[in-house]
Design a protein around this motif. Sequence first.
Motif, PDB file in Angstrom:
ATOM      1  N   THR A   4       0.819  -1.208   0.000  1.00 37.67           N
ATOM      2  CA  THR A   4       0.000   0.000   0.000  1.00 37.67           C
ATOM      3  C   THR A   4       0.850   1.253   0.000  1.00 37.67           C
ATOM      4  OG1 THR A   4      -0.152  -0.051   2.406  1.00 37.67           O
ATOM      5  CG2 THR A   4      -1.931  -1.107   1.156  1.00 37.67           C
ATOM      6  N   PHE A   5       2.160   1.124   0.290  1.00 38.70           N
ATOM      7  CA  PHE A   5       3.050   2.271   0.220  1.00 38.70           C
ATOM      8  C   PHE A   5       4.466   1.795  -0.079  1.00 38.70           C
ATOM      9  CE2 PHE A   5       3.282   0.890   4.588  1.00 38.70           C
ATOM     10  CZ  PHE A   5       4.627   1.011   4.914  1.00 38.70           C
ATOM     11  N   SER A   6       5.287   2.731  -0.536  1.00 36.23           N
ATOM     12  CA  SER A   6       6.684   2.442  -0.819  1.00 36.23           C
ATOM     13  C   SER A   6       7.548   3.451  -0.094  1.00 36.23           C
ATOM     14  CB  SER A   6       6.958   2.539  -2.321  1.00 36.23           C
ATOM     15  OG  SER A   6       6.225   1.556  -3.006  1.00 36.23           O
ATOM     16  N   VAL A   7       8.678   3.006   0.423  1.00 36.38           N
ATOM     17  CA  VAL A   7       9.598   3.878   1.143  1.00 36.38           C
ATOM     18  C   VAL A   7      10.911   3.953   0.385  1.00 36.38           C
ATOM     19  CG1 VAL A   7      10.862   4.247   3.295  1.00 36.38           C
ATOM     20  CG2 VAL A   7       8.556   3.267   3.357  1.00 36.38           C
ATOM     21  N   LEU A   8      11.368   5.172   0.116  1.00 37.53           N
ATOM     22  CA  LEU A   8      12.675   5.390  -0.473  1.00 37.53           C
ATOM     23  C   LEU A   8      13.547   5.970   0.627  1.00 37.53           C
ATOM     24  CD1 LEU A   8      11.695   6.960  -3.910  1.00 37.53           C
ATOM     25  CD2 LEU A   8      12.221   4.590  -3.392  1.00 37.53           C
ATOM     26  N   GLY A   9      14.480   5.186   1.151  1.00 39.60           N
ATOM     27  CA  GLY A   9      15.294   5.573   2.295  1.00 39.60           C
ATOM     28  C   GLY A   9      16.291   6.666   1.986  1.00 39.60           C
ATOM     29  N   THR A  10      16.993   7.116   3.033  1.00 42.89           N
ATOM     30  CA  THR A  10      17.937   8.219   2.907  1.00 42.89           C
ATOM     31  C   THR A  10      19.104   7.892   1.990  1.00 42.89           C
ATOM     32  OG1 THR A  10      19.079   7.466   4.904  1.00 42.89           O
ATOM     33  CG2 THR A  10      17.414   9.179   5.182  1.00 42.89           C
ATOM     34  N   HIS A  25       6.699   7.318   0.577  1.00 46.42           N
ATOM     35  CA  HIS A  25       7.400   8.005   1.658  1.00 46.42           C
ATOM     36  C   HIS A  25       8.839   8.133   1.178  1.00 46.42           C
ATOM     37  CE1 HIS A  25       8.144   8.845   6.069  1.00 46.42           C
ATOM     38  NE2 HIS A  25       9.302   9.006   5.466  1.00 46.42           N
ATOM     39  N   ILE A  26       9.281   9.377   0.987  1.00 40.89           N
ATOM     40  CA  ILE A  26      10.605   9.619   0.415  1.00 40.89           C
ATOM     41  C   ILE A  26      11.506  10.289   1.447  1.00 40.89           C
ATOM     42  CG2 ILE A  26      11.886  10.877  -1.355  1.00 40.89           C
ATOM     43  CD1 ILE A  26       9.437  10.583  -3.153  1.00 40.89           C
ATOM     44  N   ASP A  27      12.613   9.628   1.763  1.00 43.38           N
ATOM     45  CA  ASP A  27      13.635  10.221   2.610  1.00 43.38           C
ATOM     46  C   ASP A  27      14.913  10.487   1.818  1.00 43.38           C
ATOM     47  OD1 ASP A  27      12.245  10.344   5.091  1.00 43.38           O
ATOM     48  OD2 ASP A  27      12.509   8.193   5.330  1.00 43.38           O
ATOM     49  N   GLY A  28      15.017   9.935   0.625  1.00 46.28           N
ATOM     50  CA  GLY A  28      16.187  10.113  -0.228  1.00 46.28           C
ATOM     51  C   GLY A  28      16.002  11.272  -1.185  1.00 46.28           C
ATOM     52  N   ASN A  29      16.726  11.216  -2.292  1.00 45.49           N
ATOM     53  CA  ASN A  29      16.706  12.298  -3.277  1.00 45.49           C
ATOM     54  C   ASN A  29      16.114  11.818  -4.593  1.00 45.49           C
ATOM     55  OD1 ASN A  29      18.085  14.129  -1.540  1.00 45.49           O
ATOM     56  ND2 ASN A  29      19.954  13.001  -1.958  1.00 45.49           N
ATOM     57  N   VAL A  30      15.314  12.683  -5.209  1.00 46.67           N
ATOM     58  CA  VAL A  30      14.687  12.366  -6.493  1.00 46.67           C
ATOM     59  C   VAL A  30      14.949  13.509  -7.460  1.00 46.67           C
ATOM     60  CG1 VAL A  30      12.520  11.914  -7.708  1.00 46.67           C
ATOM     61  CG2 VAL A  30      12.864  11.001  -5.395  1.00 46.67           C
ATOM     62  N   GLU A  31      15.496  13.175  -8.633  1.00 48.22           N
ATOM     63  CA  GLU A  31      15.655  14.129  -9.721  1.00 48.22           C
ATOM     64  C   GLU A  31      14.701  13.701 -10.822  1.00 48.22           C
ATOM     65  OE1 GLU A  31      19.639  14.969 -11.056  1.00 48.22           O
ATOM     66  OE2 GLU A  31      20.428  14.642  -9.048  1.00 48.22           O
ATOM     67  N   GLY A  32      13.495  14.226 -10.792  1.00 47.44           N
ATOM     68  CA  GLY A  32      12.457  13.870 -11.748  1.00 47.44           C
ATOM     69  C   GLY A  32      11.105  14.191 -11.159  1.00 47.44           C
ATOM     70  N   ASP A  33      10.070  14.068 -11.962  1.00 50.62           N
ATOM     71  CA  ASP A  33       8.709  14.364 -11.526  1.00 50.62           C
ATOM     72  C   ASP A  33       8.139  13.187 -10.732  1.00 50.62           C
ATOM     73  OD1 ASP A  33       9.029  16.692 -12.946  1.00 50.62           O
ATOM     74  OD2 ASP A  33       7.851  16.010 -14.671  1.00 50.62           O
ATOM     75  N   ILE A  34       7.273  13.513  -9.768  1.00 47.43           N
ATOM     76  CA  ILE A  34       6.632  12.489  -8.936  1.00 47.43           C
ATOM     77  C   ILE A  34       5.129  12.607  -9.097  1.00 47.43           C
ATOM     78  CG2 ILE A  34       6.218  11.684  -6.590  1.00 47.43           C
ATOM     79  CD1 ILE A  34       8.967  12.790  -5.845  1.00 47.43           C
ATOM     80  N   SER A  35       4.471  11.479  -9.330  1.00 51.97           N
ATOM     81  CA  SER A  35       3.015  11.407  -9.399  1.00 51.97           C
ATOM     82  C   SER A  35       2.577  10.208  -8.557  1.00 51.97           C
ATOM     83  CB  SER A  35       2.562  11.229 -10.848  1.00 51.97           C
ATOM     84  OG  SER A  35       1.171  11.079 -10.907  1.00 51.97           O
ATOM     85  N   CYS A  36       1.714  10.465  -7.550  1.00 47.57           N
ATOM     86  CA  CYS A  36       1.262   9.378  -6.681  1.00 47.57           C
ATOM     87  C   CYS A  36      -0.015   9.794  -5.957  1.00 47.57           C
ATOM     88  CB  CYS A  36       2.338   9.000  -5.666  1.00 47.57           C
ATOM     89  SG  CYS A  36       2.817  10.322  -4.562  1.00 47.57           S
ATOM     90  N   ALA A  37      -0.621   8.848  -5.256  1.00 45.34           N
ATOM     91  CA  ALA A  37      -1.842   9.146  -4.505  1.00 45.34           C
ATOM     92  C   ALA A  37      -1.530  10.016  -3.298  1.00 45.34           C
ATOM     93  CB  ALA A  37      -2.522   7.853  -4.071  1.00 45.34           C
ATOM     94  N   ALA A  38      -0.562   9.594  -2.486  1.00 45.89           N
ATOM     95  CA  ALA A  38      -0.182  10.353  -1.291  1.00 45.89           C
ATOM     96  C   ALA A  38       1.332  10.336  -1.173  1.00 45.89           C
ATOM     97  CB  ALA A  38      -0.814   9.758  -0.045  1.00 45.89           C
ATOM     98  N   LEU A  39       1.895  11.473  -0.782  1.00 45.75           N
ATOM     99  CA  LEU A  39       3.336  11.611  -0.663  1.00 45.75           C
ATOM    100  C   LEU A  39       3.687  12.150   0.712  1.00 45.75           C
ATOM    101  CD1 LEU A  39       6.212  11.689  -1.955  1.00 45.75           C
ATOM    102  CD2 LEU A  39       5.690  14.036  -2.614  1.00 45.75           C
ATOM    103  N   VAL A  40       4.645  11.504   1.360  1.00 44.09           N
ATOM    104  CA  VAL A  40       5.230  12.011   2.602  1.00 44.09           C
ATOM    105  C   VAL A  40       6.711  12.192   2.312  1.00 44.09           C
ATOM    106  CG1 VAL A  40       5.758  11.549   5.024  1.00 44.09           C
ATOM    107  CG2 VAL A  40       3.559  10.839   4.069  1.00 44.09           C
ATOM    108  N   GLN A  41       7.219  13.413   2.525  1.00 51.35           N
ATOM    109  CA  GLN A  41       8.613  13.710   2.257  1.00 51.35           C
ATOM    110  C   GLN A  41       9.329  13.986   3.572  1.00 51.35           C
ATOM    111  OE1 GLN A  41       9.610  17.543   0.757  1.00 51.35           O
ATOM    112  NE2 GLN A  41      11.333  16.791  -0.450  1.00 51.35           N
ATOM    113  N   GLY A  42      10.443  13.296   3.806  1.00 46.88           N
ATOM    114  CA  GLY A  42      11.240  13.492   5.004  1.00 46.88           C
ATOM    115  C   GLY A  42      12.030  14.787   4.966  1.00 46.88           C
ATOM    116  N   GLU A  43      12.496  15.224   6.138  1.00 43.44           N
ATOM    117  CA  GLU A  43      13.205  16.491   6.284  1.00 43.44           C
ATOM    118  C   GLU A  43      14.470  16.587   5.449  1.00 43.44           C
ATOM    119  OE1 GLU A  43      14.000  17.901  10.222  1.00 43.44           O
ATOM    120  OE2 GLU A  43      12.004  17.347  10.924  1.00 43.44           O
ATOM    121  N   LYS A  44      15.210  15.512   5.302  1.00 47.91           N
ATOM    122  CA  LYS A  44      16.491  15.550   4.595  1.00 47.91           C
ATOM    123  C   LYS A  44      16.359  15.194   3.120  1.00 47.91           C
ATOM    124  CE  LYS A  44      19.032  14.856   8.767  1.00 47.91           C
ATOM    125  NZ  LYS A  44      19.944  14.092   9.553  1.00 47.91           N
TER     126      LYS A  44
END
Length: 117
Positions: A4-10, A25-44
């Motif tokens: 039901t969710f995916s986590v991208l670690g630091t 749930h993204i704690d790492g870095n993404v260079e590109g567009d994001i499309s999803c139902a719900a997004l949680v972005q970590g502080e770092k």
Amino acid sequence: MAATFSVLGTDVSVKGDLSATADLHIDGNVEGDISCAALVQGEKSTVTGAIRAESARLSGTVHGSIEARELVILKSARIHGDVTYDALTIEQGAQVDGRFSHRVHATGEEPSLTLVS
């Protein structure tokens, strides 16, 4: 059973667009567009690209536009881009360098903005 969710670690960096039917749930870095139902972005976390989500809770850095039905910008967030929303909550201390606009609906809904200290 599907996740039901995916986590991208630091320690994860993604170069390319992300599109997910699951929540992210993204704690790492993404260079590109994001499309999803719900997004949680970590502080770092850093996202360089556009974000489109039904709901988003941002606490890291975003270099790009954001479009969300329900958007929460937490105090540690640093946003460099335009923000389009239906309902918006911003904590005191968050930094946004861009324009805010409410999505226009045929139903005539009023925009919702909440400032939290």
